[in-house]
Design a protein around this motif. Structure first.
Motif, PDB file in Angstrom:
ATOM      1  N   ALA A   1      -0.573   3.004   4.691  1.00  0.00           N
ATOM      2  CA  ALA A   1       0.603   3.017   3.812  1.00  0.00           C
ATOM      3  C   ALA A   1       1.758   2.307   4.483  1.00  0.00           C
ATOM      4  O   ALA A   1       2.079   2.588   5.643  1.00  0.00           O
ATOM      5  CB  ALA A   1       1.013   4.447   3.473  1.00  0.00           C
TER       6      ALA A   1
ATOM      7  N   ARG B   1       0.862  -1.191   0.000  1.00  0.00           N
ATOM      8  CA  ARG B   1       0.000   0.000   0.000  1.00  0.00           C
ATOM      9  C   ARG B   1       0.891   1.230   0.000  1.00  0.00           C
ATOM     10  O   ARG B   1       1.621   1.486   0.970  1.00  0.00           O
ATOM     11  CB  ARG B   1      -0.901   0.006   1.235  1.00  0.00           C
ATOM     12  CG  ARG B   1      -1.857  -1.192   1.315  1.00  0.00           C
ATOM     13  CD  ARG B   1      -2.426  -1.316   2.715  1.00  0.00           C
ATOM     14  NE  ARG B   1      -1.342  -1.509   3.692  1.00  0.00           N
ATOM     15  CZ  ARG B   1      -1.515  -1.486   5.014  1.00  0.00           C
ATOM     16  NH1 ARG B   1      -2.723  -1.246   5.514  1.00  0.00           N
ATOM     17  NH2 ARG B   1      -0.490  -1.685   5.818  1.00  0.00           N
TER      18      ARG B   1
ATOM     19  N   VAL C   1      -1.780  11.970  -2.817  1.00  0.00           N
ATOM     20  CA  VAL C   1      -2.249  13.073  -1.988  1.00  0.00           C
ATOM     21  C   VAL C   1      -1.597  14.359  -2.471  1.00  0.00           C
ATOM     22  O   VAL C   1      -0.365  14.414  -2.640  1.00  0.00           O
ATOM     23  CB  VAL C   1      -1.900  12.840  -0.508  1.00  0.00           C
ATOM     24  CG1 VAL C   1      -2.326  14.040   0.340  1.00  0.00           C
ATOM     25  CG2 VAL C   1      -2.536  11.551   0.000  1.00  0.00           C
TER      26      VAL C   1
ATOM     27  N   THR D   1      -2.386   5.532  -3.431  1.00  0.00           N
ATOM     28  CA  THR D   1      -3.145   6.748  -3.158  1.00  0.00           C
ATOM     29  C   THR D   1      -2.228   7.940  -3.390  1.00  0.00           C
ATOM     30  O   THR D   1      -1.096   7.960  -2.909  1.00  0.00           O
ATOM     31  CB  THR D   1      -3.654   6.778  -1.706  1.00  0.00           C
ATOM     32  OG1 THR D   1      -4.506   5.653  -1.478  1.00  0.00           O
ATOM     33  CG2 THR D   1      -4.423   8.067  -1.431  1.00  0.00           C
TER      34      THR D   1
ATOM     35  N   VAL E   1      -4.671   7.506   5.746  1.00  0.00           N
ATOM     36  CA  VAL E   1      -4.568   6.592   4.612  1.00  0.00           C
ATOM     37  C   VAL E   1      -3.518   5.547   4.959  1.00  0.00           C
ATOM     38  O   VAL E   1      -2.380   5.890   5.318  1.00  0.00           O
ATOM     39  CB  VAL E   1      -4.153   7.329   3.326  1.00  0.00           C
ATOM     40  CG1 VAL E   1      -4.086   6.351   2.154  1.00  0.00           C
ATOM     41  CG2 VAL E   1      -5.118   8.460   3.013  1.00  0.00           C
TER      42      VAL E   1
ATOM     43  N   HIS F   1       0.651   4.491   8.261  1.00  0.00           N
ATOM     44  CA  HIS F   1      -0.372   5.359   7.696  1.00  0.00           C
ATOM     45  C   HIS F   1       0.190   6.756   7.442  1.00  0.00           C
ATOM     46  O   HIS F   1       1.246   7.125   7.950  1.00  0.00           O
ATOM     47  CB  HIS F   1      -1.580   5.458   8.633  1.00  0.00           C
ATOM     48  CG  HIS F   1      -1.283   6.204   9.898  1.00  0.00           C
ATOM     49  ND1 HIS F   1      -0.696   5.606  10.987  1.00  0.00           N
ATOM     50  CD2 HIS F   1      -1.462   7.524  10.236  1.00  0.00           C
ATOM     51  CE1 HIS F   1      -0.531   6.500  11.950  1.00  0.00           C
ATOM     52  NE2 HIS F   1      -0.981   7.679  11.514  1.00  0.00           N
TER      53      HIS F   1
ATOM     54  N   VAL G   1       1.482   5.435  -0.572  1.00  0.00           N
ATOM     55  CA  VAL G   1       0.958   6.791  -0.671  1.00  0.00           C
ATOM     56  C   VAL G   1       1.999   7.635  -1.382  1.00  0.00           C
ATOM     57  O   VAL G   1       3.172   7.647  -0.998  1.00  0.00           O
ATOM     58  CB  VAL G   1       0.632   7.395   0.711  1.00  0.00           C
ATOM     59  CG1 VAL G   1       0.404   8.901   0.607  1.00  0.00           C
ATOM     60  CG2 VAL G   1      -0.608   6.726   1.297  1.00  0.00           C
TER      61      VAL G   1
ATOM     62  N   VAL H   1       5.857   5.180   1.327  1.00  0.00           N
ATOM     63  CA  VAL H   1       5.521   6.564   0.996  1.00  0.00           C
ATOM     64  C   VAL H   1       6.601   7.091   0.060  1.00  0.00           C
ATOM     65  O   VAL H   1       7.799   6.942   0.335  1.00  0.00           O
ATOM     66  CB  VAL H   1       5.439   7.450   2.250  1.00  0.00           C
ATOM     67  CG1 VAL H   1       5.139   8.902   1.868  1.00  0.00           C
ATOM     68  CG2 VAL H   1       4.385   6.924   3.223  1.00  0.00           C
TER      69      VAL H   1
END
Length: 325
Positions: free
Chosen positions: A235, A154, A181, A179, A233, A224, A156, A238
Motif C-alpha cells: 500500500a 495501491r 481489510v 484492498t 498487503v 505496506h 488499503v 491507506v
C-alpha cells in the motif's frame, strides 16, 4: 406573504446553530420555512456541502466541485442566515446564553442547536500517523486523497462500513488497486443482515476489490499494511474508515447530559431547556423507546427539521424510523 406576517406566535429572539452539516443546514432553512423572522447564525468549519459525495461521486471523479455546495452564498444572504465558516465554537455559556468562537467572537442565543456531528475514529496501531494514512470527513480530506493519487496506485482501506466501501468503490473507479481489510466476516451485516451483506461483498469483488475479511491491522509501514494474521498487503495509500466518535466536548463542558452522544428527548431537547441537538451527535429515543444514535445524512436532515419546529414550540416528535436509503 412576508416572513414577518408568518412569524410563529412564540419564538426565541435569536437562534445559533453550531455545525454546518446536514442537520444544521436543514434546521436553518426550516426555521425560515416556518416563518421565523429572528436572527439565525449558522457556524461551521466548512460551508454546507453534499457530504455523502465526499466519499462517493466527488472522490470517484464523476462530480465536479461546483456540485458540492448545498446552497450558494447568495441563498444564505437572501434568507438572512448569517453563515460563519472556517470557525469553531470553543465554549457555551448556558448562564448568559452565549457561545464563543475560536476567534473570540461572542454570539448570543435565545435557542441553541448543537449539530456538531462526529469525527473519524483513529486507528490505534503503530504507523497510523504516517503521512500516507488518511481519514475522510470533509471536502478537504477528499481533495487530499485525490491529490495523493498522483503517485499512489495501491490503496488499503481499513474498515468495511459505509465509508470504507464507498471509498473502495470510488478508488476502483479511478483504476486504483484496492484492498479492504476488516475484522467482520460479512460487511454491514449488523445493519442490513447477512444476505444483503454478502451481496454487497460480492458486488465489490466483481468490481475488483480484494476483500480481506475476518482480520485486523497490526501496523502500517512505509509501503505496506501488516495484518494480524501475519500477512502484509502492499500500500502506498491507506484510508481508515472504522467508525466515528460523536463530538460532545462542547456539550460536556456546558454541563449537558452526555452518554454516547448528547442525550435528547423525542423533541430533540437537551437537558438545558434552551439547547437542542440533532444529527450524528444526538442520542434520541428510537421507535421502541430505547436511546439510539445513528450516523446518516437523511436522518440528520430530518432531525434538523424537527429541531427547528420544536425550537418554535411546534409539538413535533422525532418519529422517523432509522433508514439507510
Amino acid at each position: 406573504q412576508s416572513r414577518d406576517s408568518r412569524r410563529p406566535a412564540r419564538s426565541p429572539d435569536s437562534v445559533v446553530i453550531v455545525g454546518s452539516g446536514a442537520a444544521g443546514a436543514a434546521a436553518a432553512e426550516k426555521l425560515r420555512a416556518h416563518g421565523y423572522a429572528g436572527a439565525i447564525t449558522l457556524v461551521g468549519e466548512e460551508p454546507p456541502i453534499d457530504r455523502p459525495n465526499v466519499s462517493k461521486d466527488y472522490l470517484a471523479g464523476t462530480a465536479p466541485e461546483e456540485w458540492m455546495p448545498l446552497r450558494s452564498p447568495e441563498f444564505y444572504a437572501g434568507a438572512e442566515i448569517d453563515l460563519i465558516t472556517g470557525k469553531r465554537v470553543e465554549e457555551i455559556d448556558p448562564g448568559t446564553r452565549t457561545v464563543r468562537t475560536d476567534d473570540d467572537q461572542v454570539l448570543s442565543y435565545g435557542a441553541l442547536l448543537l449539530a456538531t456531528g462526529a469525527e473519524p475514529r483513529r486507528l490505534p496501531v503503530t504507523g497510523a500517523d504516517r503521512p500516507h494514512v488518511h481519514y475522510l470527513r470533509t471536502l478537504e480530506d477528499s481533495k487530499t486523497i485525490i491529490a495523493a493519487l498522483d503517485t499512489a496506485t495501491r490503496a488499503v482501506i481499513v474498515g468495511a462500513g459505509f465509508i470504507g466501501l464507498e471509498v473502495a468503490a470510488s478508488l476502483r473507479h479511478r483504476d486504483v488497486d484496492v484492498t479492504v481489510v476488516a475484522p467482520e466476516n460479512i460487511p454491514l451485516a449488523h445493519l442490513i443482515g447477512d444476505t444483503l451483506g454478502r451481496f454487497v461483498a460480492d458486488l465489490h469483488r466483481e468490481r475488483g476489490v480484494d476483500l480481506r475479511l475476518g482480520v485486523g491491522v497490526r501496523g502500517i509501514g512505509d509501503d505496506h499494511v501488516e495484518l494480524d494474521d501475519g500477512t502484509q498487503v502492499s500500500a502506498d495509500l491507506v484510508v481508515v474508515g472504522i467508525g466515528a466518535i460523536p463530538r460532545t466536548g462542547l456539550a460536556e463542558a456546558a454541563g449537558l447530559t452526555v452518554d454516547n452522544g448528547i442525550v435528547v428527548d423525542d423533541r430533540l431537547r437537551t437537558s438545558d431547556p434552551h439547547i437542542w441537538a440533532a444529527g450524528d451527535v444526538a442520542r434520541y429515543p428510537g421507535p421502541d423507546g430505547r436511546p439510539v444514535r445513528i450516523e446518516h445524512w437523511v436522518l440528520a436532515e430530518r432531525q434538523g427539521q424537527t429541531a427547528a419546529g420544536t425550537i418554535l414550540r411546534h409539538d413535533l416528535a422525532m418519529t422517523t424510523p432509522p433508514s439507510f436509503c
